[in-house]
Write a protein that holds these residues in place. Structure first.
Motif, PDB file in Angstrom:
ATOM      1  N   THR A 180     -27.005 -28.421 -21.658  1.00 52.79           N
ATOM      2  CA  THR A 180     -26.846 -27.075 -22.232  1.00 52.79           C
ATOM      3  C   THR A 180     -28.120 -26.262 -22.044  1.00 52.79           C
ATOM      4  O   THR A 180     -28.083 -25.067 -21.753  1.00 52.79           O
ATOM      5  CB  THR A 180     -26.474 -27.176 -23.725  1.00 52.79           C
TER       6      THR A 180
ATOM      7  N   ASP B 185     -19.533 -24.990 -20.076  1.00 46.63           N
ATOM      8  CA  ASP B 185     -20.189 -26.027 -20.871  1.00 46.63           C
ATOM      9  C   ASP B 185     -19.154 -26.790 -21.704  1.00 46.63           C
ATOM     10  O   ASP B 185     -18.712 -26.304 -22.741  1.00 46.63           O
ATOM     11  CB  ASP B 185     -21.256 -25.395 -21.777  1.00 46.63           C
ATOM     12  N   GLU B 186     -18.789 -27.949 -21.220  1.00 45.42           N
ATOM     13  CA  GLU B 186     -17.812 -28.824 -21.879  1.00 45.42           C
ATOM     14  C   GLU B 186     -16.509 -28.103 -22.237  1.00 45.42           C
ATOM     15  O   GLU B 186     -16.111 -28.060 -23.399  1.00 45.42           O
ATOM     16  CB  GLU B 186     -18.433 -29.474 -23.130  1.00 45.42           C
TER      17      GLU B 186
ATOM     18  N   GLN C  57     -20.630 -24.464 -25.225  1.00 44.47           N
ATOM     19  CA  GLN C  57     -20.174 -25.751 -25.771  1.00 44.47           C
ATOM     20  C   GLN C  57     -19.752 -25.579 -27.237  1.00 44.47           C
ATOM     21  O   GLN C  57     -18.654 -25.961 -27.619  1.00 44.47           O
ATOM     22  CB  GLN C  57     -21.319 -26.762 -25.666  1.00 44.47           C
TER      23      GLN C  57
HETATM   24 MG   LIG Z   1     -24.692 -29.660 -24.566  1.00 40.71          MG
END
Ligand SMILES: [Mg+2]
Ligand SMILES: Nc1ncnc2c1ncn2[C@@H]1O[C@H](COP(=O)(O)OP(=O)(O)O)[C@@H](O)[C@H]1O
Lengths: 264, 323
Positions: free
Chosen positions: A44, A177-178, A86
């Motif tokens: 991140t 992000d994810e 995320q």
């Molecule tokens: Mg992360």
């Protein structure tokens, strides 16, 4: 084709902790680069540095060959780079459609005086924006949620909403992000399809994801981070066979399903 | 619910304007004294300033505890324009608004880098600074005694009388509501709301956060100075009290009590804060305590402010009866 996004020796520390240490990467249009690594590896943080949310202590970010290090997120968005988060950053008080409409900002005329006076051109443009935003919602299968406020949407929908929002900007580089974190297998499948499709259209995608099955399936290239440093790099097969990776990362995460996916 | 929302979105703007317009027309018929009309003028003027402040607080999520400063600059510009620059009072009003906007542009840049409590204290300081200048520059402003404001004369017609000013300030209020609603429903309004909800998400989607905060700060300062100028022109006299810290607090209270992000709410909030003390004078020394109590109770039971809370209640009732 040459790289559209590159980083060169990107580093940052928080207090004494080297969160990111000399990380290089490069993505070409239409390519999916996955960044994997255990929690706290700096994934991140890498996105925060690339997207201008944080400024690196050293190193460079190059976008279409130009040095854009330290530029603000909105400037970078103007150059065609955006991201998702995320820990979701949806606009809670807005409807799903309005969330996406925000991302049409740079495509609209931004004359505040015209806005204050509600000139006819503003209204026409509004319709266009609404239409485009609706198309983006449809791309992630969310058109039926258009008029619901974000705080009433289920988690999986919010994840897709962030993707729809990013797409509405029409970026050249998209950092995810994810995107599949906390999603069920069916939702993950949908996100897989969405990502593959946008890459096929020529967008460069950088993906941070824990779902190994997804990563191994759709990545052109994989970068493994551990304690802020590059641990390994290569295509899915190379990474799956790399003993360092298996030890440092896959061993840690190692539940049956994920290990199985890697071994395939 | 979604159908109701859509209908409301389409007619909502026009409806609010029609409602406020109707209220302006009907109120004089119900009034029994010129004192009531006087009060109405004051309410319209404060409502204008509160609506401007609401754009900053309710939409962009940035607080200002110094807006009375801009109110005061607007007020003094219609006195100083004629006395210092030889401008007509009518022309001094837009000149004052422009000056105030420019000042907000210059001062807002560094101030708006601050967040939360720090921003509150910095704007508080700004308001106090303006108050001090207006109080202490005795040669220019007459100090605490204040200044006379010459009457507006338009083509030989002397604009005076409470009823005339009722209509002037009423129309000014309507225009303010119209401008505010336009802005809210424009891409700028959407960007401001985005900033309120998540600055980082807004910025990665291309919204220049600092620029939009500055824009709305300037706009809200212009609203406040227009309101201050009108009040001064109506009163014919002005003292530094218009820019007192307590006025800033009153403006914030109007916004929060009426409902952050609700333009109609700011009007309701202004009406309450201006009119309620008049009723409470019967309570003599408990007047302020009682006003405080009302404010506390409103905030406890209607957290999102009067207008949003009521409209939400109506909506959910409608929803129940539909299903
Ligand atoms: Mg992360
Ligand atoms: N803003 C910050 N302040 C202090 N430490 C941070 C900050 N952001 C990240 N870190 C630290 O940097 C390391 C990497 O975090 P992060 O990039 O979020 O990891 P990942 O996304 O790979 O799980 C962690 O140790 C985290 O605690």
């Amino acid at each position: 084709m040459t790289a559209i996004l590159e980083t060169d020796g990107l580093s940052i520390s928080f207090g004494g902790l080297k969160a990111l240490d000399n990380v290089n990467l490069s993505v070409r249009p239409g390519e999916i680069l996955s960044v994997i690594g255990p929690n706290g590896a700096g994934k991140t943080t890498l996105f925060n540095l690339i997207s201008g949310v944080y400024k690196p202590r050293s190193g460079k970010v190059l976008l279409e060959g130009q040095d854009v290090t330290g530029q603000s997120p909105d400037k970078l968005a103007g150059r065609g780079l955006t991201r998702t988060f995320q820990n979701l950053q949806v606009f809670q008080t807005m409807t799903a459609l309005e969330n996406v409409m925000v991302a049409r900002h740079l495509h609209e005329k931004r004359n505040v005086l015209a806005h204050l006076l509600a000139l006819p051109s503003v209204r026409r443009q509004r319709e266009e924006t609404r239409k485009r935003a609706m198309e983006c919602l449809a791309r992630v299968g969310m058109e039926h949620y258009a008029d619901q406020t974000a705080d009433s949407l289920p988690y999986g929908a919010l994840k897709r909403l962030e993707i729809a929002r990013a797409l509405a900007l029409v970026p050249k580089v998209l950092l995810l992000d994810e995107p599949a974190a906390g999603c069920n297998p069916r939702e993950t499948e949908e996100i897989d399809e969405i990502i593959s499709k946008i890459a096929a259209e020529g967008m460069a995608v950088v993906l941070v994801e824990h779902d190994m099955r997804l990563v191994m399936k759709i990545s052109n290239h994989i970068l493994v981070l551990n304690f802020g440093k590059k641990l390994a790099e290569g295509n899915a097969a190379t990474i799956a066979a790399d003993p360092h990776v298996i030890e440092a990362y896959l061993g840690l995460e190692g539940d049956e399903g994920e290990a199985g996916a890697v071994a395939e | 619910m979604s159908v109701f929302d859509t209908v409301q979105r389409v007619v909502g703007n026009r409806l609010s304007l029609i409602l406020i317009g109707a209220m302006l027309l009907v109120l004089p018929l119900l009034m029994t004294s010129s004192f009531q009309m006087r009060l109405a003028v004051v309410v319209w003027v404060y409502a204008m300033a509160a609506i401007g402040l609401n754009l900053l607080m309710g939409f962009a999520g940035q607080v200002s505890l110094g807006h009375a400063g801009f109110f005061g600059i607007g007020a003094y510009s219609v006195a100083l324009g004629p006395s210092q620059l030889g401008l007509s009072p009518a022309l001094s009003l837009p000149a004052g608004i422009a000056f105030c906007g420019l000042l907000a542009l210059l001062l807002g840049r560094p101030i708006l880098k601050l967040k939360g409590h720090y921003l509150a204290v910095a704007t508080l300081g700004l308001g106090m600074l303006i108050f001090m200048i207006l109080s202490n520059e005795v040669e220019l402003t007459g100090g605490p005694d204040g200044m006379r404001v010459p009457r507006v004369v338009i083509m030989g017609w002397k604009v005076k009388g409470t009823e005339t000013w009722y209509w002037i300030t009423g129309i000014a209020l309507l225009i303010s509501v119209w401008l505010a609603l336009n802005l809210i429903n424009s891409p700028t309004g959407l960007a401001l709301r985005a900033i309120h909800d998540s600055e980082v998400a807004a910025s990665v989607l291309g919204v220049d956060v600092a620029r939009y905060k500055l824009i709305v700060f300037v706009i809200s300062a212009c609203f406040a100075s227009a309101a201050g100028g009108l009040l001064a022109l109506y009163n014919g006299h002005i003292t530094p009290g218009v820019s007192d810290f307590l006025v800033s607090v009153q403006l914030v209270t109007m916004v929060v009590l009426g409902g952050m992000g609700s333009v109609g709410g700011s009007l309701v909030g202004a009406a309450l804060i201006i009119i309620l003390p008049q009723f409470l004078t019967v309570m003599h020394e408990y007047e302020h305590a009682f006003l405080g109590l009302i404010m506390i109770l409103t905030m406890v039971f209607m957290r999102s402010g009067i207008v949003p809370s009521i409209s939400k209640a109506i909506r959910s009732r409608r929803h129940d009866s539909n299903s």
